[in-house]
Design a protein around this motif. Structure first.
Motif, PDB file in Angstrom:
ATOM      1  N   GLN A  70       0.833  -1.191   0.000  1.00 35.46           N
ATOM      2  CA  GLN A  70       0.000   0.000   0.000  1.00 35.46           C
ATOM      3  C   GLN A  70       0.874   1.249   0.000  1.00 35.46           C
ATOM      4  O   GLN A  70       1.997   1.225   0.511  1.00 35.46           O
ATOM      5  CB  GLN A  70      -0.935  -0.002   1.203  1.00 35.46           C
ATOM      6  CG  GLN A  70      -1.960  -1.115   1.104  1.00 35.46           C
ATOM      7  CD  GLN A  70      -2.951  -1.070   2.229  1.00 35.46           C
ATOM      8  OE1 GLN A  70      -2.593  -0.953   3.388  1.00 35.46           O
ATOM      9  NE2 GLN A  70      -4.225  -1.166   1.882  1.00 35.46           N
ATOM     10  N   GLN A 114     -12.485   4.911  -1.605  1.00 39.94           N
ATOM     11  CA  GLN A 114     -12.381   3.451  -1.625  1.00 39.94           C
ATOM     12  C   GLN A 114     -13.488   2.882  -0.748  1.00 39.94           C
ATOM     13  O   GLN A 114     -13.763   3.400   0.336  1.00 39.94           O
ATOM     14  CB  GLN A 114     -11.015   3.041  -1.094  1.00 39.94           C
ATOM     15  CG  GLN A 114     -10.648   1.609  -1.286  1.00 39.94           C
ATOM     16  CD  GLN A 114      -9.194   1.396  -0.907  1.00 39.94           C
ATOM     17  OE1 GLN A 114      -8.711   1.952   0.085  1.00 39.94           O
ATOM     18  NE2 GLN A 114      -8.489   0.620  -1.689  1.00 39.94           N
ATOM     19  N   CYS A 115     -14.146   1.843  -1.225  1.00 40.61           N
ATOM     20  CA  CYS A 115     -15.195   1.165  -0.467  1.00 40.61           C
ATOM     21  C   CYS A 115     -14.550   0.190   0.504  1.00 40.61           C
ATOM     22  O   CYS A 115     -13.519  -0.408   0.195  1.00 40.61           O
ATOM     23  CB  CYS A 115     -16.123   0.397  -1.399  1.00 40.61           C
ATOM     24  SG  CYS A 115     -16.749   1.363  -2.783  1.00 40.61           S
ATOM     25  N   HIS A 118     -12.802  -3.229  -0.535  1.00 37.93           N
ATOM     26  CA  HIS A 118     -12.381  -3.166  -1.941  1.00 37.93           C
ATOM     27  C   HIS A 118     -10.918  -2.726  -1.991  1.00 37.93           C
ATOM     28  O   HIS A 118     -10.507  -1.855  -1.234  1.00 37.93           O
ATOM     29  CB  HIS A 118     -13.180  -2.129  -2.728  1.00 37.93           C
ATOM     30  CG  HIS A 118     -14.630  -2.438  -2.884  1.00 37.93           C
ATOM     31  ND1 HIS A 118     -15.324  -2.139  -4.026  1.00 37.93           N
ATOM     32  CD2 HIS A 118     -15.540  -3.014  -2.055  1.00 37.93           C
ATOM     33  CE1 HIS A 118     -16.586  -2.496  -3.894  1.00 37.93           C
ATOM     34  NE2 HIS A 118     -16.737  -3.031  -2.690  1.00 37.93           N
ATOM     35  N   SER A 119     -10.135  -3.286  -2.885  1.00 34.29           N
ATOM     36  CA  SER A 119      -8.772  -2.790  -3.065  1.00 34.29           C
ATOM     37  C   SER A 119      -8.735  -1.721  -4.154  1.00 34.29           C
ATOM     38  O   SER A 119      -7.786  -0.963  -4.254  1.00 34.29           O
ATOM     39  CB  SER A 119      -7.810  -3.931  -3.396  1.00 34.29           C
ATOM     40  OG  SER A 119      -8.235  -4.606  -4.557  1.00 34.29           O
ATOM     41  N   LYS A 120      -9.777  -1.627  -4.978  1.00 37.71           N
ATOM     42  CA  LYS A 120      -9.855  -0.656  -6.072  1.00 37.71           C
ATOM     43  C   LYS A 120     -10.186   0.731  -5.542  1.00 37.71           C
ATOM     44  O   LYS A 120     -11.026   0.891  -4.659  1.00 37.71           O
ATOM     45  CB  LYS A 120     -10.934  -1.102  -7.069  1.00 37.71           C
ATOM     46  CG  LYS A 120     -11.158  -0.146  -8.207  1.00 37.71           C
ATOM     47  CD  LYS A 120     -10.022  -0.181  -9.188  1.00 37.71           C
ATOM     48  CE  LYS A 120     -10.198   0.845 -10.274  1.00 37.71           C
ATOM     49  NZ  LYS A 120      -9.096   1.795 -10.287  1.00 37.71           N
ATOM     50  N   VAL A 121      -9.534   1.747  -6.086  1.00 37.59           N
ATOM     51  CA  VAL A 121      -9.829   3.147  -5.776  1.00 37.59           C
ATOM     52  C   VAL A 121     -10.639   3.719  -6.931  1.00 37.59           C
ATOM     53  O   VAL A 121     -10.337   3.468  -8.099  1.00 37.59           O
ATOM     54  CB  VAL A 121      -8.521   3.952  -5.571  1.00 37.59           C
ATOM     55  CG1 VAL A 121      -8.817   5.435  -5.429  1.00 37.59           C
ATOM     56  CG2 VAL A 121      -7.773   3.428  -4.355  1.00 37.59           C
ATOM     57  N   TYR A 122     -11.666   4.490  -6.602  1.00 40.02           N
ATOM     58  CA  TYR A 122     -12.553   5.094  -7.598  1.00 40.02           C
ATOM     59  C   TYR A 122     -12.416   6.605  -7.549  1.00 40.02           C
ATOM     60  O   TYR A 122     -12.105   7.171  -6.507  1.00 40.02           O
ATOM     61  CB  TYR A 122     -14.014   4.710  -7.315  1.00 40.02           C
ATOM     62  CG  TYR A 122     -14.244   3.217  -7.329  1.00 40.02           C
ATOM     63  CD1 TYR A 122     -14.503   2.557  -8.523  1.00 40.02           C
ATOM     64  CD2 TYR A 122     -14.174   2.467  -6.160  1.00 40.02           C
ATOM     65  CE1 TYR A 122     -14.699   1.182  -8.548  1.00 40.02           C
ATOM     66  CE2 TYR A 122     -14.370   1.097  -6.175  1.00 40.02           C
ATOM     67  CZ  TYR A 122     -14.632   0.462  -7.375  1.00 40.02           C
ATOM     68  OH  TYR A 122     -14.814  -0.896  -7.400  1.00 40.02           O
ATOM     69  N   PHE A 148     -17.045   4.197   3.339  1.00 43.44           N
ATOM     70  CA  PHE A 148     -16.064   4.598   2.327  1.00 43.44           C
ATOM     71  C   PHE A 148     -14.912   5.324   3.001  1.00 43.44           C
ATOM     72  O   PHE A 148     -15.118   6.059   3.963  1.00 43.44           O
ATOM     73  CB  PHE A 148     -16.681   5.561   1.303  1.00 43.44           C
ATOM     74  CG  PHE A 148     -17.755   4.958   0.464  1.00 43.44           C
ATOM     75  CD1 PHE A 148     -17.449   4.137  -0.608  1.00 43.44           C
ATOM     76  CD2 PHE A 148     -19.081   5.223   0.729  1.00 43.44           C
ATOM     77  CE1 PHE A 148     -18.446   3.597  -1.394  1.00 43.44           C
ATOM     78  CE2 PHE A 148     -20.089   4.692  -0.052  1.00 43.44           C
ATOM     79  CZ  PHE A 148     -19.771   3.871  -1.119  1.00 43.44           C
ATOM     80  N   LEU A 153      -6.289   8.042   2.181  1.00 43.59           N
ATOM     81  CA  LEU A 153      -6.535   6.942   1.256  1.00 43.59           C
ATOM     82  C   LEU A 153      -5.240   6.205   0.928  1.00 43.59           C
ATOM     83  O   LEU A 153      -4.216   6.831   0.652  1.00 43.59           O
ATOM     84  CB  LEU A 153      -7.136   7.520  -0.026  1.00 43.59           C
ATOM     85  CG  LEU A 153      -7.681   6.583  -1.061  1.00 43.59           C
ATOM     86  CD1 LEU A 153      -8.847   5.786  -0.505  1.00 43.59           C
ATOM     87  CD2 LEU A 153      -8.149   7.379  -2.262  1.00 43.59           C
ATOM     88  N   PHE A 155      -3.603   3.431  -1.681  1.00 43.87           N
ATOM     89  CA  PHE A 155      -3.726   2.663  -2.914  1.00 43.87           C
ATOM     90  C   PHE A 155      -3.022   1.324  -2.721  1.00 43.87           C
ATOM     91  O   PHE A 155      -1.906   1.278  -2.192  1.00 43.87           O
ATOM     92  CB  PHE A 155      -3.052   3.398  -4.079  1.00 43.87           C
ATOM     93  CG  PHE A 155      -3.827   4.578  -4.602  1.00 43.87           C
ATOM     94  CD1 PHE A 155      -4.559   4.477  -5.771  1.00 43.87           C
ATOM     95  CD2 PHE A 155      -3.806   5.787  -3.937  1.00 43.87           C
ATOM     96  CE1 PHE A 155      -5.264   5.557  -6.265  1.00 43.87           C
ATOM     97  CE2 PHE A 155      -4.497   6.882  -4.423  1.00 43.87           C
ATOM     98  CZ  PHE A 155      -5.237   6.764  -5.595  1.00 43.87           C
ATOM     99  N   GLU A 182      -1.991  -0.003  -9.820  1.00 45.49           N
ATOM    100  CA  GLU A 182      -2.942  -0.621  -8.905  1.00 45.49           C
ATOM    101  C   GLU A 182      -2.929  -2.139  -9.039  1.00 45.49           C
ATOM    102  O   GLU A 182      -2.831  -2.673 -10.149  1.00 45.49           O
ATOM    103  CB  GLU A 182      -4.363  -0.146  -9.192  1.00 45.49           C
ATOM    104  CG  GLU A 182      -4.775   1.050  -8.399  1.00 45.49           C
ATOM    105  CD  GLU A 182      -6.246   1.345  -8.564  1.00 45.49           C
ATOM    106  OE1 GLU A 182      -6.941   1.382  -7.535  1.00 45.49           O
ATOM    107  OE2 GLU A 182      -6.691   1.562  -9.697  1.00 45.49           O
TER     108      GLU A 182
END
Length: 184
Positions: A70, A114-115, A118-122, A148, A153, A155, A182
């Motif tokens: 991370q 980020q939710c 979840h590992s994905k960032v939006y 959230f 944050l 990544f 990512e």
């Protein structure tokens, strides 16, 4: 999962790697190019530091040639929108959704979130009050009242490519240049 030991970057170059669909003229054939899924990528350079710190940064990255870790990236780790409490979704949303309604958060265009789980960032593309159009669409479903992260944050990334440079400045200071993408 371990976190890169610095947030002190002198250079941050963000890249959005998204699938690109190309249609060949008059053939009705579409070709997908790129990664197959949207991923954020960063070209980074740490601030010049005393050599023991610079070498520690370099070794952290060298030891994670293949594995995920991370990283907190300035400019992308803090919301510009108004946060008034624990940020949550007000309803469940399925995979592929591009619109989220937030509770306790008035997002700003360009914010990242980020939710939970979840590992994905939006990213936030458009805003109408507490409703945001996001990019990319959800990779995983979001539950009602799901929490959230919009500040501090992290990544989840892996190193991209073999290039990892440790610059030596007169033997007493140095810095590290590297690329990450990512990982999810």
């Amino acid at each position: 999962m371990q976190t890169f030991p610095s947030t002190d970057f002198v250079s941050v170059l963000p890249i959005s790697n998204a699938p690109d669909y190309i249609s060949e003229a008059q053939s009705l054939k579409t070709i997908s190019v790129s990664t197959g899924a949207q991923r954020y990528e960063f070209d980074l350079e740490t601030q010049i530091a005393r050599m023991p710190t610079a070498k520690a940064h370099w070794m952290f990255l060298a030891a994670r040639r293949q594995g995920a870790f991370q990283i907190q990236i300035p400019l992308f780790d803090q919301a510009e929108g108004l946060v008034t409490g624990v940020v949550k979704s007000n309803q469940a949303k399925p995979v592929g959704t591009s619109e989220i309604t937030f509770v306790n958060y008035l997002p700003a265009i360009g914010d990242f979130f980020q939710c939970a789980g979840h590992s994905k960032v939006y990213g936030v593309e458009r805003v109408n009050g507490n409703v945001a159009t996001i990019f990319p669409p959800l990779f995983k479903a979001v539950g009602s009242n799901e929490v959230f992260t919009v500040n501090n944050l992290l990544f989840t990334v892996r190193r991209k490519g073999e290039l990892l440079k440790l610059s030596n400045k007169r033997g007493t200071t140095g810095n590290t240049k590297f690329k990450v993408i990512e990982a999810f």
